[in-house]
Design an enzyme around this catalytic site. Structure first.
Site, PDB file in Angstrom:
ATOM      1  CG  HIS A   1     -44.967 -88.606   5.159  1.00  0.00           C
ATOM      2  ND1 HIS A   1     -45.761 -87.657   4.661  1.00  0.00           N
ATOM      3  CD2 HIS A   1     -45.441 -89.780   5.475  1.00  0.00           C
ATOM      4  CE1 HIS A   1     -46.970 -88.279   4.895  1.00  0.00           C
ATOM      5  NE2 HIS A   1     -46.639 -89.492   5.502  1.00  0.00           N
TER       6      HIS A   1
ATOM      7  CG  ASP B   1     -44.214 -96.911   7.824  1.00  0.00           C
ATOM      8  OD1 ASP B   1     -44.201 -95.603   8.161  1.00  0.00           O
ATOM      9  OD2 ASP B   1     -44.581 -97.940   8.582  1.00  0.00           O
TER      10      ASP B   1
END
Ligand code: IMP
Length: 451
Positions: free
Chosen positions: A54, A26
Site C-alpha cells: 500500500h 493495486d
C-alpha cells in the site's frame, strides 16, 4: 502529517466500515484508508500478508506499507493486524523500524496473538513451487493451461496451507510459549526439509534447523510481545463503546481465493467476506463498504485479464500511473477498465459507494475504451466468470468514449472535471448501479474530489 480536509464528514459512514479493492489489487486503497483513518479509532488488516503493497503519499513523502495497516500514518489511532493476516515477523519488524526511522509513531500497532506466521521455509517453498510450475510449462505457454501463478514469493500460499493443515503451523502467540514452539518447529523443519530438499538446487536453503529457527523466533517474540493482544476482543469492545473501526482489505476481490480468477488468485478471502474469519467480526456489523476501483485495469502475475493492452497505450498508462509492483517491482500488466469485473466485485462485496482512483492517468489519450460486456464462444454476457480456464476465452466488448487532455491534478470539484471525464464516471455508475462518491486525481491526500 495532518488530517485531510474532512472527507469522512462529507460522505456517509457508519461505525464499522470497510475499504476493499474491486480489481486485481493495486487499486489505490491505501490512499483512501489513509484519508479515512483520521475519523476512525482503529484501522484493521484482516487478510493477506506482506504480499500487499500500500503506497501512501503524505506531505510529499511516499510510504510503502506491506504488513502495517495504512492507518499507522494517522497519529493516535490503533493499527490492528488481526488473526486472518499471515505475518512475516522479519518483515514486520523491519517495517516498524523503517517507519520509526522516518519519525512515524508506531505505538498504536496491535498484533493478534492468533495470527499465523510466515516462516523462512514458507518463502523457500513458494519460490520452489513457482520454479517447478515454470519448468513444467516449458515448450510454450498455452492459454488456460497450468503455469506458475506469478506469486510475490512472500510465502503467503504455503503459510495459509499450513494453517489449514494445522499440525506444524505456528501462531504469533506461540512465540511466547517455548515448549509449544519447539515442538512445532521440530515437526515443521523435519517435514519441510524432507519435502523441499528434492526440489532445491544444490546449495539452496532447503534444510531447516529447528534450533536455529527457535533462537530467531525467540528474538521475534521479545520484539513483538508488547504488541500482542486478543484483537477480536479488542475490536468488539471498541464497537460496543460506539467507536469507529475501518477494515482495510489487502490485494483485490478478483484475487479472492473463492471468488477470484482461480487458480490465479492469492490464498486469502480478500473481499469483505474475509472480515468474519479474519477478524472475528460478524457480517451484520458492517455498515459501509467503500469499493476502490482504478480508472483502468492492472494485474501482476499470471491469469486471464480480458482487457489487457499490448500496444503503446499500455506503456503510456504504465508510466503515468507508476504501474510497477510495490512489493516486487514487477511491471504491471495494463488494460482498459473492465466493468463486467467491477460490477461482479460490487455484488460480492455489497459495495455501498465507489471510490475511483488514478483518473488523472488517463489524460492525453485520444479515445478511452471501457469494457461493458464479455463475449464467450460468440455469446455476449454481462456475467463475470470467476474461473481462469473459462475466463481465458472471454473477449471484451467495448464502449468507446472521447478522451480528455487536461491535467486533472488540480481539480477539487466534480463540476470542474472535463465533460469527457464526467461522462466516463457516469458510465461507471450506470454499469455498476453504485454511486461514485470519491474520485482521486493524484497521489496527494488533497488531490481528492468528494462527489
Ligand atoms: P501471492 O499472494 O504472493 O500468493 O500471489 C498470488 C497472486 O496474487 C499473484 O498473481 C500476485 O501477483 C497477486 N498479488 C498478491 N498480492 C497482491 C497485491 O497486493 N497487489 C496485486 N497483486 C497481488
Amino acid at each position: 502529517m495532518h488530517a485531510p480536509s474532512g472527507v469522512s464528514e462529507r460522505i456517509a459512514l457508519g461505525r464499522c466500515n470497510a475499504v476493499v479493492g474491486l480489481q486485481w489489487g493495486d487499486e489505490g486503497k491505501g490512499k483512501y484508508v489513509d484519508l479515512l483513518a483520521g475519523s476512525h479509532d482503529a484501522v484493521v488488516r484482516y487478510n493477506g500478508g506482506a504480499n500487499a503493497g500500500h503506497s501512501v503519499v503524505v506531505g510529499g513523502e511516499r510510504f510503502s506499507l506491506h504488513l502495517v495497516p495504512s492507518g499507522i500514518l494517522s497519529p493516535g489511532r490503533l493499527s490492528v493486524i488481526a488473526n486472518g493476516v499471515v505475518v512475516d515477523p522479519e518483515t514486520l519488524i523491519a517495517e516498524l523500524d523503517g517507519l520509526r526511522g522516518r519519525g512515524v509513531d508506531t505505538s498504536g500497532l496491535v498484533l493478534s496473538d492468533r495470527a499465523h506466521l510466515v516462516m523462512p521455509y514458507h518463502k523457500v517453498e513458494d519460490a520452489l513451487r513457482e520454479e517447478l510450475l515454470r519448468t513444467m510449462r516449458q515448450g510454450g505457454p498455452e492459454e488456460g493451461r497450468l503455469t506458475e501463478i506469478g506469486t510475490t514469493r512472500r510465502g503467503i500460499g504455503p503459510a495459509y496451507a499450513d494453517k489449514v493443515l494445522r499440525t506444524a503451523a505456528i501462531r504469533t502467540g506461540d512465540l511466547l510459549r517455548p515448549e509449544v514452539l519447539r515442538e512445532r518447529l521440530e515437526l515443521a523443519c523435519w517435514a519441510k526439509s524432507a519435502m523441499l530438499a528434492p526440489l532445491g538446487d544444490p546449495g539452496s536453503p532447503t534444510r531447516f534447523d529447528a534450533k536455529e529457527l527457535a533462537a530467531k523466533a525467540s528474538s521475534w517474540g521479545s520484539r513483538l510481545a508488547p504488541m500482542m493482544r486478543d484483537t477480536t476482543c479488542l475490536l468488539h469492545s471498541l464497537l460496543a463503546q460506539g467507536r469507529r473501526v475501518l477494515f482495510e482489505g489487502a490485494n483485490g476481490t478478483l484475487l479472492d481465493v473463492d471468488h477470484g480468477t482461480y487458480p490465479f488468485v492469492t490464498a486469502s478471502s480478500t473481499g469483505v467476506g474475509g472480515i468474519g474469519p479474519g477478524a472475528g467480526i460478524p457480517p451484520r456489523a458492517l455498515e459501509t463498504v467503500i469499493g476502490v476501483v482504478k480508472a483502468y485495469s492492472t494485474r501482476v502475475g499470471g491469469g486471464p485479464m480480458p482487457t489487457e493492452l499490448h500496444d503503446p497505450r499500455a506503456q503510456y498508462i504504465r508510466e503515468r500511473g507508476r504501474e510497477y509492483g510495490t512489493t516486487t517491482g514487477r511491471p504491471r500488466r495494463v488494460g482498459w477498465l473492465d466493468l463486467v469485473a467491477v460490477r461482479y466485485a460490487c455484488m460480492i462485496n455489497g459495495v455501498s459507494m465507489l471510490a475511483v482512483t488514478l483518473l488523472d492517468v488517463l489524460a492525453g489519450l485520444d479515445e478511452l475504451e471501457v469494457c461493458t460486456h464479455h463475449e464467450i464462444d460468440g455469446e455476449r454476457t454481462d456475467r463475470f466468470i470467476p474461473d481462469a480456464t473459462d475466463l481465458a476465452r472471454a473477449r471484451p466488448v467495448y464502449a468507446r468514449l472521447p478522451g480528455f487532455k487536461a491535467d486533472l491534478g488540480g481539480v477539487r470539484q466534480l463540476s470542474d472535471l472535463p465533460a469527457e471525464a464526467r461522462r466516463y464516471l457516469d458510465l461507471v455508475q450506470e454499469a455498476t448501479q453504485v454511486r461514485v462518491g470519491l474520485v482521486s486525481v493524484g497521489p496527494g491526500r488533497e488531490q481528492t474530489i468528494v462527489a
